[in-house]
Design a protein around this motif. Structure first.
Motif, short mmCIF file in Angstrom:
data_model
loop_
_atom_site.label_atom_id
_atom_site.label_comp_id
_atom_site.label_asym_id
_atom_site.label_seq_id
_atom_site.Cartn_x
_atom_site.Cartn_y
_atom_site.Cartn_z
N ASP A 175 0.83 -1.20 0.00
CA ASP A 175 0.00 0.00 0.00
C ASP A 175 0.87 1.26 0.00
O ASP A 175 0.56 2.25 -0.65
CB ASP A 175 -0.93 0.00 1.20
N GLU A 176 1.97 1.20 0.74
CA GLU A 176 2.90 2.33 0.74
C GLU A 176 3.49 2.53 -0.65
O GLU A 176 3.65 3.66 -1.12
CB GLU A 176 4.01 2.11 1.76
N ALA A 177 3.80 1.41 -1.32
CA ALA A 177 4.35 1.50 -2.65
C ALA A 177 3.34 2.12 -3.62
O ALA A 177 3.69 2.94 -4.48
CB ALA A 177 4.76 0.12 -3.14
N ALA A 178 2.08 1.73 -3.47
CA ALA A 178 1.04 2.28 -4.34
C ALA A 178 0.92 3.79 -4.14
O ALA A 178 0.75 4.55 -5.10
CB ALA A 178 -0.30 1.60 -4.06
N ALA A 179 1.02 4.23 -2.91
CA ALA A 179 0.95 5.67 -2.62
C ALA A 179 2.16 6.40 -3.19
O ALA A 179 2.06 7.53 -3.67
CB ALA A 179 0.86 5.89 -1.12
N ALA A 180 3.33 5.74 -3.17
CA ALA A 180 4.54 6.36 -3.69
C ALA A 180 4.48 6.54 -5.19
O ALA A 180 4.97 7.52 -5.75
CB ALA A 180 5.76 5.53 -3.30
N VAL A 181 3.86 5.57 -5.86
CA VAL A 181 3.75 5.65 -7.32
C VAL A 181 2.70 6.69 -7.70
O VAL A 181 2.83 7.40 -8.70
CB VAL A 181 3.40 4.26 -7.91
N GLY A 182 1.63 6.78 -6.92
CA GLY A 182 0.59 7.77 -7.18
C GLY A 182 -0.50 7.27 -8.09
O GLY A 182 -0.46 6.20 -8.63
#
Length: 325
Positions: free
Chosen positions: A318-325
């Protein structure tokens, strides 16, 4: 796809025989030894052969198409065997499909597949109600689970199932194949949990191949559990039991120059194509814990993570998804 109480028997879901009482036994599931998806009857006997009776073959199919009114229609929504498909509430113009486990699967010897196609301009989100549990079967053979995803120009596909759990004694070969048009968008999450609480994992081999505009974007194969050399060493999992990845393919990660995306288009032969003009926020970086984000040529970003359990793995992705945008 929640398993039946007897991992060696294929059964209908618990609610097929009525609800279980609190603190009491669940209704006894009826073993499935014939019927749709099972092995054919043995000649002259009227019964399915004993050895392959617990194995099945099933393919579920989804087709999403733009409806011309800003939404997405589902002209094909066909479940099969353990893969029951349900259309759920749409969000905006996006069609949503949930995969429901109709029986325990995959068991050893099973061959199941899910095909999903998002046509031009369609928006499709696919999830599942519960984790898929790979279980041992009576045949002593490997189970096979294949996912085939196709995304056309201007279409968006979110493939976000719940985790796959590799139970002790199981042997699963899982293959995910993705074909993307040049302007297709994809968000794909895979999570593998190696063993249930307090048990060793089964043997899991998972391969993910992604092609964009007919060219390879990603091709990787991972192998865990008995028979996979070094899978639990410091160079691979380092004692963790949850591993996953998030792949995001987004045309806006391309350089600001917008080509025509003709099938024959090749940026390497285009003198006006300048990679230094990239507008995407992609840069390789470490995320919290044991997760990393890596840009891919494509345009795409791949986040990979390992964690002690499914909860921490999901948080990392989920953190990765937020980082990608």
């Amino acid at each position: 796809m929640t398993p039946a109480p007897d991992a060696a028997a294929r059964a209908e879901p618990p609610w097929a025989g009525g609800p279980a009482t609190v603190g009491g036994p669940r209704p006894h599931p009826a073993p499935r030894t014939s019927g749709r998806g099972s092995a054919p009857e043995a000649p002259g006997t009227g019964r399915a052969p004993c050895t392959p009776a617990t194995a099945l073959q099933a393919t579920a199919r989804i087709l999403a198409e733009a409806d011309g009114r800003g939404g997405t229609a589902l002209p094909v929504l066909v479940g099969d065997g353990p893969l029951a498909l349900r259309r759920t509430r749409a969000v905006g113009g996006e069609a949503r499909v949930t995969v429901v486990g109709a029986m325990s699967a995959p068991l050893g010897g099973d061959r199941i597949a899910l095909e999903a196609t998002a046509g031009p301009g369609a928006r499709l989100h696919i999830g599942s109600t519960a984790a898929t549990i790979a279980l041992p079967g009576r045949t002593g053979r490997s189970a096979h689970y294949e996912i085939r995803l196709t995304v056309a120009d201007g279409a968006t596909l979110h493939w976000l199932p719940e985790p796959l759990i590799s139970a002790q004694g199981s042997d699963l070969r899982m293959t995910t194949r993705v074909e993307l048009a040049p302007t297709a968008r994809l968000v794909l999450r895979e999570e593998q949990i190696l063993g249930r609480t307090g048990e060793s994992p089964g043997h899991l081999r998972a391969r993910l191949t992604v092609h964009r505009a007919g060219r390879p974007l990603l091709d990787q194969e991972l192998s865990y559990g008995p028979g996979a050399p070094g899978w639990d060493g410091g160079a691979v999992l380092g004692g963790h039991r949850a591993v996953g990845q998030l792949l995001v393919v987004e045309p806006s990660f391309e350089p600001s120059y917008e080509p025509s995306y003709e099938p024959s288009y090749d940026p390497s032969n285009d003198s006006s194509y300048d990679p230094s003009c990239a507008t995407g926020p992609l840069a390789p970086r470490a995320l919290s814990g044991t997760a990393v984000l890596t840009p891919l040529t494509g345009p795409a970003a791949l986040a990979t993570a390992v964690a002690p359990d499914a909860l921490q793995l999901r948080r990392a992705l989920d953190e990765a998804a937020a980082a990608v945008g």
